[in-house]
Design a protein around this motif. Structure first.
Motif, short mmCIF file in Angstrom:
data_model
loop_
_atom_site.label_atom_id
_atom_site.label_comp_id
_atom_site.label_asym_id
_atom_site.label_seq_id
_atom_site.Cartn_x
_atom_site.Cartn_y
_atom_site.Cartn_z
N PHE A 40 7.31 -6.31 -11.57
CA PHE A 40 6.67 -4.94 -11.40
C PHE A 40 6.96 -4.31 -10.00
CE2 PHE A 40 4.33 -7.21 -14.69
CZ PHE A 40 4.36 -6.18 -15.67
N VAL A 41 8.11 -4.47 -9.66
CA VAL A 41 8.60 -3.99 -8.29
C VAL A 41 8.52 -2.74 -8.02
CG1 VAL A 41 11.14 -4.14 -8.64
CG2 VAL A 41 10.23 -4.61 -6.34
N ALA A 42 8.68 -1.80 -9.26
CA ALA A 42 8.69 -0.39 -8.91
C ALA A 42 7.59 0.32 -9.63
CB ALA A 42 10.04 0.24 -9.71
N ASN A 43 6.54 -0.48 -9.79
CA ASN A 43 5.41 -0.32 -10.39
C ASN A 43 4.02 -0.09 -9.30
OD1 ASN A 43 2.46 0.18 -11.71
ND2 ASN A 43 3.69 -0.46 -13.61
N PRO A 44 3.56 1.05 -8.78
CA PRO A 44 2.58 1.12 -7.57
C PRO A 44 1.36 0.73 -8.06
CG PRO A 44 3.30 3.23 -8.25
CD PRO A 44 4.36 2.45 -9.06
N ASP A 45 0.99 0.76 -9.02
CA ASP A 45 -0.47 0.57 -9.72
C ASP A 45 -0.33 -0.84 -9.65
OD1 ASP A 45 -1.30 3.02 -10.02
OD2 ASP A 45 -0.40 3.28 -12.01
N VAL A 46 0.52 -1.73 -10.29
CA VAL A 46 0.51 -3.08 -10.20
C VAL A 46 0.52 -3.84 -8.79
CG1 VAL A 46 1.76 -5.38 -11.10
CG2 VAL A 46 1.48 -3.44 -12.68
N LEU A 47 1.36 -3.25 -8.22
CA LEU A 47 1.59 -3.72 -6.56
C LEU A 47 0.39 -3.61 -5.84
CD1 LEU A 47 5.21 -2.33 -5.68
CD2 LEU A 47 4.47 -4.58 -6.24
N ALA A 48 -0.44 -2.58 -6.05
CA ALA A 48 -1.53 -2.23 -5.39
C ALA A 48 -2.66 -3.20 -5.94
CB ALA A 48 -2.16 -0.93 -5.79
N ARG A 49 -2.80 -3.55 -7.30
CA ARG A 49 -3.55 -4.54 -7.61
C ARG A 49 -3.40 -5.91 -7.34
NH1 ARG A 49 -7.19 -7.19 -8.48
NH2 ARG A 49 -8.34 -7.86 -10.11
N LEU A 50 -2.03 -6.42 -7.21
CA LEU A 50 -1.70 -7.64 -6.65
C LEU A 50 -2.26 -7.67 -4.98
CD1 LEU A 50 2.03 -7.89 -7.89
CD2 LEU A 50 0.07 -9.40 -8.52
N ALA A 51 -2.03 -6.50 -4.39
CA ALA A 51 -2.39 -6.53 -2.80
C ALA A 51 -4.23 -7.02 -2.77
CB ALA A 51 -2.26 -5.13 -2.44
#
Length: 615
Positions: free
Chosen positions: A459-470
């Motif tokens: 999900f490298v281009a999905n800001p929502d998923v990246l924020a959840r991973l953060a």
């Protein structure tokens, strides 16, 4: 009213009329299993419509495994593009009013022409920005909103699910809570979205818990829609999942007891009113079972194994040609193994060790292997797992399968199974996140980290998923990774509101430079109320009050009636020592009712200076 003599005779004919005592086998200890007395039955494989709180999602998972037709499960699986972020949570309806409203909304469309139109959907939406809307009646709706076309697509899915209620064999309704948010313009309950708090129409929304009369009326409305089909039967329960947060002034424990008491009374009343409605006591089974293994580590959600036990009893009582006795034994065995009660599982093992005769028990081989590993019989477990792996059989517990294979030294097979499991859910963030949460709760740190790394790549281009991973990294105490993923989320794009949210996380951590750098990704911050406010907050935190005022002034040049920006502008001017300008801005903010509690005091203080300011 029941005649006195008839009522007096009832305890003698009711084996469950008195409270059980300790010292002999009973239905209260070690687990609570109230007697079920069904007033109807359904056929195995029947169509089951499930509606209510998140507990309905737990129930439908087990009914699906038992071979019932469950539209919510089928639609979630076949619409992964729409449910990827939230899974079946988009179907959650927690209050009696929301359940009734959704059913009546769908029934109106169904009776009219069975075709959803934009006019059906628009009243449900609140516009946040240009082509960004939230669905006020859907809990799993991103706080930043979605484009109208995406909201239409989600509503088509929700409608396609709701319409199955009108031709089902069995409807299962779980009443979740009474704490309710309202749209006072139309006297309808809504879901609370954080963005509503700062919306220009926020004054039209409010909070008020349902009382018994309103909850009962709404539940009766919902049942009247469901029971229009003479074939439909209804099972109703009070969800045992407690409030996570209360918006009352009570301790959440007290508020939860109030909520569940009202809903339990409502469920009892509607059951007495209609011979096609039965109550099943999942709430009693969970709340009166004194076992830590009933609850997940958050002390909110119920362990799936115990939900499985509840549904096994319901199926046995209500379904013609229900599950075999082996199913009952397997559920007890699974509950013991997953709860770590290996001694309790031992008496059941011999009768199950050869594997399932009932095809619905596809999870039993993993439970058996888990037991064998726990008791030191790793060779039997290894043979069982290798046979299962070699068969290529799919399992919903692929990551657990991989972990068990690794536990018996089959590293290559474990890695192959892990990759297979990941491939099954790689495109569905909701499922992937659920597995990650499970790994986290079980303390399987290595598996948790591997999944986070794979999710980031996928999900490298999905800001929502990246924020959840953060946030996962933050929970692990890995602040550097937390900040790296937040920066990646910002760089991946998203709305101005999303980007300023990421910046706010850095601001909260005291990293002003990173916060400012993220907000600077916006091409025109003054066009975004969230961005301009965030930039001003960052500047004020650094004691750069003139800079803060400049950010807000650019916003006000574009949107002079942005009352929140106006109030902040008055405060920033005052902090910068520009008091005459501050007084002008403050008076205008008061006249427009900015809602900023600082403004009346600011204006009063500056007006009290009078001649000093004019001088």
């Amino acid at each position: 009213m029941i005649p006195f003599r008839e009522a007096a005779r009832r305890p003698g004919a009711n084996s469950a009329a008195t409270w059980p005592a300790r010292g002999e086998p009973n239905r209260l200890e070690p687990e609570c299993w109230p007697v079920l007395r069904p007033s109807f039955t359904v056929a195995k494989g029947a169509t089951v419509f499930t509606m209510g709180s998140c507990f309905a999602r737990n129930i439908e998972t087990h009914l699906d495994r038992l071979g019932f037709a469950v539209p919510a499960v089928t639609l979630t699986r076949s619409n992964s593009a729409l449910t990827a972020a939230y899974g079946a949570e988009i179907f959650n309806k927690y209050t009696p009013t929301s359940i009734a409203q959704e059913l009546e909304w769908a029934r109106t469309i169904y009776d009219r022409d069975d075709t959803l139109t934009e006019q059906d959907v628009m009243p449900l939406l609140l516009q946040l920005a240009e082509d960004r809307y939230v669905d006020l009646h859907a809990r799993a709706d991103p706080g930043f909103g979605l484009p109208f076309d995406e909201q239409m697509a989600r509503r088509r899915l929700i409608y396609s699910w709701l319409r199955t209620a009108f031709d089902c064999d069995l409807a299962v309704v779980t009443l979740g809570l009474i704490e309710t948010w309202w749209d006072t313009r139309v006297d309808q309950s809504i879901e609370m979205h954080p963005r509503v708090l700062r919306h220009p129409d926020a004054k039209h929304f409010g909070f008020k818990p349902l009382d018994y009369a309103r909850a009962l009326s709404a539940t009766r409305q919902a049942l009247s829609v469901l029971l229009r089909n003479p074939r439909t039967k209804v099972l109703i329960t009070t969800s045992p999942v407690p409030l996570e947060t209360t918006f009352t002034t009570d301790d959440v424990i007290v508020a939860n007891m109030m909520s569940k008491s009202v809903l339990r009374a409502v469920a009892g009343t509607v059951t007495q009113d209609n011979d096609r409605v039965d109550y099943f006591p999942s709430y009693e089974s969970v709340m009166l079972t004194k076992q830590a293994s009933v609850w997940m580590n958050d002390l909110i959600h119920i362990e799936q194994a115990f939900v499985g036990r509840i549904m096994a009893r319901v199926v046995e009582a209500y379904v013609v040609d229900a599950a075999t006795s082996q199913y009952e034994q397997a559920m007890a065995f699974s509950t013991a193994v997953m709860g770590g009660a290996i001694d309790d599982a031992a008496p059941l093992y011999q009768g199950l060790r050869d594997g399932p005769a009932d095809p619905t028990l596809h999870g039993l081989p993993l439970d058996l292997a888990h037991y064998e590993i726990a008791t030191g019989d790793t060779e039997t477990a290894r043979k069982r797992l290798c046979t299962l792996h070699g068969s290529g059989a799919e399992t919903a517990e692929g990551f657990r399968f991989a972990w068990l294979l690794q536990s018996v030294g089959e590293d290559a097979a474990a890695e192959e199974q892990r990759e297979r499991a990941f491939a099954q859910i790689a495109g569905n963030w909701a499922m992937l996140e659920a597995v990650m949460v499970q790994m986290q709760r079980q303390g399987r740190d290595d598996e948790h980290r591997r999944l986070m790394q794979k999710a980031e790549t996928t999900f490298v281009a999905n800001p929502d998923v990246l924020a959840r991973l953060a946030l996962f990294y933050r929970d692990r105490g890995e602040e550097a990774e937390h900040q790296r993923l937040l920066q990646a989320a910002a760089l991946a794009g998203g709305t101005p509101e999303q980007i300023t949210y990421y910046a706010q996380q850095f601001l909260g951590a005291g990293d002003h430079d990173a916060a400012h750098a993220i907000v600077s990704l916006l091409k025109s911050p003054e066009q975004s109320p969230e961005a301009s406010r965030q930039l001003a907050t960052i500047a004020s935190t650094r004691q750069r009050f003139d800079e803060a005022a400049a950010h807000l002034k650019r916003r006000l040049d574009v949107a002079p009636d942005d009352v929140i920006a106006l109030g902040m502008y008055a405060v920033a001017l005052s902090q910068a020592g520009r008091e005459v300008e501050a007084l002008v801005a403050g008076r205008r903010a008061l006249s427009l009712d900015s809602g900023d509690s600082r403004i009346p005091d600011l204006v009063a203080r500056l007006e009290a200076r009078g001649d000093d300011l004019r001088a």
